[in-house]
Design a protein around this motif. Sequence first.
Motif, PDB file in Angstrom:
ATOM      1  N   ALA A 172      54.242 124.048   1.137  1.00 55.91           N
ATOM      2  CA  ALA A 172      54.021 124.773   2.387  1.00 55.91           C
ATOM      3  C   ALA A 172      52.541 124.804   2.751  1.00 55.91           C
ATOM      4  CB  ALA A 172      54.564 126.198   2.270  1.00 55.91           C
ATOM      5  N   SER A 173      51.673 124.999   1.756  1.00 56.58           N
ATOM      6  CA  SER A 173      50.233 125.036   2.014  1.00 56.58           C
ATOM      7  C   SER A 173      49.729 123.686   2.503  1.00 56.58           C
ATOM      8  CB  SER A 173      49.482 125.449   0.743  1.00 56.58           C
ATOM      9  OG  SER A 173      49.867 126.749   0.328  1.00 56.58           O
ATOM     10  N   ALA A 174      50.216 122.616   1.867  1.00 54.10           N
ATOM     11  CA  ALA A 174      49.797 121.274   2.269  1.00 54.10           C
ATOM     12  C   ALA A 174      50.259 120.954   3.688  1.00 54.10           C
ATOM     13  CB  ALA A 174      50.352 120.241   1.290  1.00 54.10           C
ATOM     14  N   LEU A 175      51.495 121.332   4.015  1.00 54.74           N
ATOM     15  CA  LEU A 175      52.008 121.090   5.365  1.00 54.74           C
ATOM     16  C   LEU A 175      51.245 121.916   6.397  1.00 54.74           C
ATOM     17  CD1 LEU A 175      55.862 120.951   4.716  1.00 54.74           C
ATOM     18  CD2 LEU A 175      54.325 119.046   5.244  1.00 54.74           C
ATOM     19  N   GLY A 176      50.933 123.166   6.047  1.00 51.95           N
ATOM     20  CA  GLY A 176      50.161 124.000   6.963  1.00 51.95           C
ATOM     21  C   GLY A 176      48.780 123.443   7.215  1.00 51.95           C
ATOM     22  N   ALA A 177      48.133 122.956   6.143  1.00 50.91           N
ATOM     23  CA  ALA A 177      46.812 122.344   6.302  1.00 50.91           C
ATOM     24  C   ALA A 177      46.895 121.070   7.142  1.00 50.91           C
ATOM     25  CB  ALA A 177      46.222 122.024   4.925  1.00 50.91           C
ATOM     26  N   LEU A 178      47.976 120.302   6.965  1.00 55.47           N
ATOM     27  CA  LEU A 178      48.172 119.083   7.752  1.00 55.47           C
ATOM     28  C   LEU A 178      48.338 119.410   9.226  1.00 55.47           C
ATOM     29  CD1 LEU A 178      48.618 116.003   7.821  1.00 55.47           C
ATOM     30  CD2 LEU A 178      51.064 116.453   7.437  1.00 55.47           C
ATOM     31  N   VAL A 179      49.125 120.424   9.520  1.00 58.10           N
ATOM     32  CA  VAL A 179      49.323 120.847  10.906  1.00 58.10           C
ATOM     33  C   VAL A 179      48.007 121.302  11.517  1.00 58.10           C
ATOM     34  CG1 VAL A 179      50.384 122.613  12.371  1.00 58.10           C
ATOM     35  CG2 VAL A 179      51.760 121.433  10.645  1.00 58.10           C
ATOM     36  N   SER A 180      47.229 122.060  10.752  1.00 61.87           N
ATOM     37  CA  SER A 180      45.932 122.520  11.247  1.00 61.87           C
ATOM     38  C   SER A 180      44.979 121.351  11.485  1.00 61.87           C
ATOM     39  CB  SER A 180      45.314 123.495  10.242  1.00 61.87           C
ATOM     40  OG  SER A 180      44.006 123.857  10.621  1.00 61.87           O
ATOM     41  N   GLY A 181      44.931 120.429  10.529  1.00 67.73           N
ATOM     42  CA  GLY A 181      44.012 119.314  10.637  1.00 67.73           C
ATOM     43  C   GLY A 181      44.340 118.351  11.760  1.00 67.73           C
ATOM     44  N   THR A 182      45.630 118.223  12.083  1.00 65.85           N
ATOM     45  CA  THR A 182      46.049 117.307  13.149  1.00 65.85           C
ATOM     46  C   THR A 182      46.186 118.004  14.496  1.00 65.85           C
ATOM     47  OG1 THR A 182      48.377 117.671  12.569  1.00 65.85           O
ATOM     48  CG2 THR A 182      47.260 115.794  11.532  1.00 65.85           C
ATOM     49  N   HIS A 183      45.949 119.344  14.515  1.00 59.82           N
ATOM     50  CA  HIS A 183      46.040 120.139  15.746  1.00 59.82           C
ATOM     51  C   HIS A 183      47.432 120.060  16.372  1.00 59.82           C
ATOM     52  CE1 HIS A 183      41.713 120.675  15.517  1.00 59.82           C
ATOM     53  NE2 HIS A 183      41.568 119.371  15.423  1.00 59.82           N
ATOM     54  N   PHE A 184      48.434 119.926  15.522  1.00 56.40           N
ATOM     55  CA  PHE A 184      49.820 119.925  16.002  1.00 56.40           C
ATOM     56  C   PHE A 184      50.237 121.358  16.306  1.00 56.40           C
ATOM     57  CE2 PHE A 184      54.376 120.403  15.101  1.00 56.40           C
ATOM     58  CZ  PHE A 184      54.893 119.465  15.977  1.00 56.40           C
ATOM     59  N   HIS A 185      50.914 121.554  17.422  1.00 58.45           N
ATOM     60  CA  HIS A 185      51.351 122.885  17.826  1.00 58.45           C
ATOM     61  C   HIS A 185      52.815 123.096  17.427  1.00 58.45           C
ATOM     62  CE1 HIS A 185      47.690 123.843  20.019  1.00 58.45           C
ATOM     63  NE2 HIS A 185      47.732 122.643  20.552  1.00 58.45           N
ATOM     64  N   VAL A 186      53.029 124.028  16.519  1.00 57.20           N
ATOM     65  CA  VAL A 186      54.392 124.353  16.100  1.00 57.20           C
ATOM     66  C   VAL A 186      55.101 125.025  17.265  1.00 57.20           C
ATOM     67  CG1 VAL A 186      55.787 125.662  14.459  1.00 57.20           C
ATOM     68  CG2 VAL A 186      53.612 124.658  13.725  1.00 57.20           C
ATOM     69  N   PRO A 187      56.347 124.607  17.585  1.00 60.81           N
ATOM     70  CA  PRO A 187      57.095 125.251  18.679  1.00 60.81           C
ATOM     71  C   PRO A 187      57.131 126.765  18.523  1.00 60.81           C
ATOM     72  CG  PRO A 187      58.257 123.307  17.909  1.00 60.81           C
ATOM     73  CD  PRO A 187      57.097 123.506  16.979  1.00 60.81           C
ATOM     74  N   ALA A 188      57.041 127.457  19.639  1.00 58.55           N
ATOM     75  CA  ALA A 188      56.924 128.912  19.619  1.00 58.55           C
ATOM     76  C   ALA A 188      58.078 129.581  18.887  1.00 58.55           C
ATOM     77  CB  ALA A 188      56.834 129.435  21.055  1.00 58.55           C
ATOM     78  N   ASP A 189      59.308 129.098  19.113  1.00 55.23           N
ATOM     79  CA  ASP A 189      60.465 129.710  18.461  1.00 55.23           C
ATOM     80  C   ASP A 189      60.403 129.535  16.944  1.00 55.23           C
ATOM     81  OD1 ASP A 189      61.430 130.485  20.894  1.00 55.23           O
ATOM     82  OD2 ASP A 189      62.746 128.739  21.135  1.00 55.23           O
ATOM     83  N   VAL A 190      59.978 128.361  16.509  1.00 54.34           N
ATOM     84  CA  VAL A 190      59.854 128.111  15.066  1.00 54.34           C
ATOM     85  C   VAL A 190      58.751 128.974  14.481  1.00 54.34           C
ATOM     86  CG1 VAL A 190      59.305 126.374  13.312  1.00 54.34           C
ATOM     87  CG2 VAL A 190      60.707 125.750  15.290  1.00 54.34           C
ATOM     88  N   SER A 191      57.628 129.046  15.165  1.00 57.30           N
ATOM     89  CA  SER A 191      56.507 129.858  14.696  1.00 57.30           C
ATOM     90  C   SER A 191      56.890 131.327  14.600  1.00 57.30           C
ATOM     91  CB  SER A 191      55.317 129.692  15.646  1.00 57.30           C
ATOM     92  OG  SER A 191      54.222 130.476  15.230  1.00 57.30           O
ATOM     93  N   SER A 192      57.656 131.812  15.562  1.00 57.72           N
ATOM     94  CA  SER A 192      58.097 133.201  15.554  1.00 57.72           C
ATOM     95  C   SER A 192      59.013 133.486  14.372  1.00 57.72           C
ATOM     96  CB  SER A 192      58.805 133.532  16.865  1.00 57.72           C
ATOM     97  OG  SER A 192      59.271 134.868  16.867  1.00 57.72           O
ATOM     98  N   ALA A 193      59.936 132.551  14.114  1.00 57.89           N
ATOM     99  CA  ALA A 193      60.855 132.721  12.983  1.00 57.89           C
ATOM    100  C   ALA A 193      60.101 132.720  11.663  1.00 57.89           C
ATOM    101  CB  ALA A 193      61.905 131.612  13.005  1.00 57.89           C
ATOM    102  N   LEU A 194      59.126 131.827  11.536  1.00 57.75           N
ATOM    103  CA  LEU A 194      58.330 131.766  10.313  1.00 57.75           C
ATOM    104  C   LEU A 194      57.516 133.041  10.123  1.00 57.75           C
ATOM    105  CD1 LEU A 194      57.062 128.065  10.408  1.00 57.75           C
ATOM    106  CD2 LEU A 194      58.750 129.043   8.837  1.00 57.75           C
ATOM    107  N   SER A 195      57.002 133.584  11.208  1.00 61.13           N
ATOM    108  CA  SER A 195      56.228 134.824  11.116  1.00 61.13           C
ATOM    109  C   SER A 195      57.092 135.983  10.633  1.00 61.13           C
ATOM    110  CB  SER A 195      55.611 135.169  12.475  1.00 61.13           C
ATOM    111  OG  SER A 195      54.668 134.183  12.876  1.00 61.13           O
ATOM    112  N   LEU A 196      58.310 136.062  11.168  1.00 56.77           N
ATOM    113  CA  LEU A 196      59.239 137.110  10.720  1.00 56.77           C
ATOM    114  C   LEU A 196      59.565 136.954   9.244  1.00 56.77           C
ATOM    115  CD1 LEU A 196      61.716 137.274  13.743  1.00 56.77           C
ATOM    116  CD2 LEU A 196      60.092 139.042  13.037  1.00 56.77           C
ATOM    117  N   LEU A 197      59.837 135.716   8.843  1.00 55.57           N
ATOM    118  CA  LEU A 197      60.180 135.459   7.450  1.00 55.57           C
ATOM    119  C   LEU A 197      58.984 135.698   6.539  1.00 55.57           C
ATOM    120  CD1 LEU A 197      62.210 134.451   5.355  1.00 55.57           C
ATOM    121  CD2 LEU A 197      61.546 132.111   5.933  1.00 55.57           C
ATOM    122  N   GLY A 198      57.815 135.207   6.935  1.00 60.06           N
ATOM    123  CA  GLY A 198      56.611 135.397   6.133  1.00 60.06           C
ATOM    124  C   GLY A 198      56.215 136.853   6.003  1.00 60.06           C
TER     125      GLY A 198
END
Length: 318
Positions: A172-198
């Motif tokens: 998860a940390s590696a994927l998060g760093a990859l998303v940050s480094g590539t400036h990929f925008h996680v879809p809002a619904d997915v990001s919201s679900a992850l925030s609730l779960l996290g």
Amino acid sequence: MLSAFIPIWLLTALGYLTARFNLVGAGAADVEAVLGRFVFRVAMPASLFGMLARSDLHALANTSIVAFGVSSLACCGLGLALGTRVFGRDVSNGAVVGMASGYVNSANLGIPVAIQVLGNAVFLSTVILFNTVLVTPIVLTLMGLRGEASPGARQRLRSIALLPVHNPIIIASALGALVSGTHFHVPADVSSALSLLGGAAVPIALITLGMSLRVDKAAAPVLGEVRSRKSLLAETGISIVLKTALQPVLAYLLAHYVLNLPAHDVLAVTLCAALPTAQNVFIYASEYALDTVFARNAVIFSTVASMAGLWTVAAVLK
């Protein structure tokens, strides 16, 4: 500042009461094990992925984090050395001691303390990045080597290389760093679900910690040896001294005398270094079937001791 500690004590007490009165209708030990695995394999990866995906990894390239990072790694390394050389632990259980000696509670406790004393949590976000990107993979690598009797160089390298495949925290940390480094925008619904779960990671981890006070797991079967109460108390005490006393002193000396940082930055570095051991050490020890008794005691008692340390840092340096 005291109000920052109240949620920790309340959730830990709730965990103890849940186990004490069997509120979930199952064996307390089984419930604790299931909740610990849920935090490690589901909630915490979601939290770390979301945090890193939204972070600017360039924040690690600043002078202040050098002082904090050196103090953290030095205390982790000293704890590891003492655990293995003085107290006779294997490397994996020594990593538990090392993590307890230098890995700060930067999230649920660090944020309110930083806001109260510093006025913001800007530097703390860099500390969270440092812990997640650098310290956590090292600690989990050492913990994951448990069970290998004197492995050869090839076997050890193979175990380290395969660790990310089996470890959801690192994945998860590696994927998060990859998303940050590539400036990929996680879809809002997915990001919201992850925030609730996290968001479930910290409270469930604290409840699991509280349940362990009732379950009373014995360390001896896990370690494969009889550890005296005196030895355990001495090891816990040394770890707490490293975490709550040596680390902030070392961070202050580096920040003030070596790096000549501005007064506010010295305060931020020292304050963050004075935070207690994170509850993550208990979750990681539980996941790898390591010494959860030591981990639990280190988290609880360092949290108590840090109240005086944090107050002193704020009173002297602010």
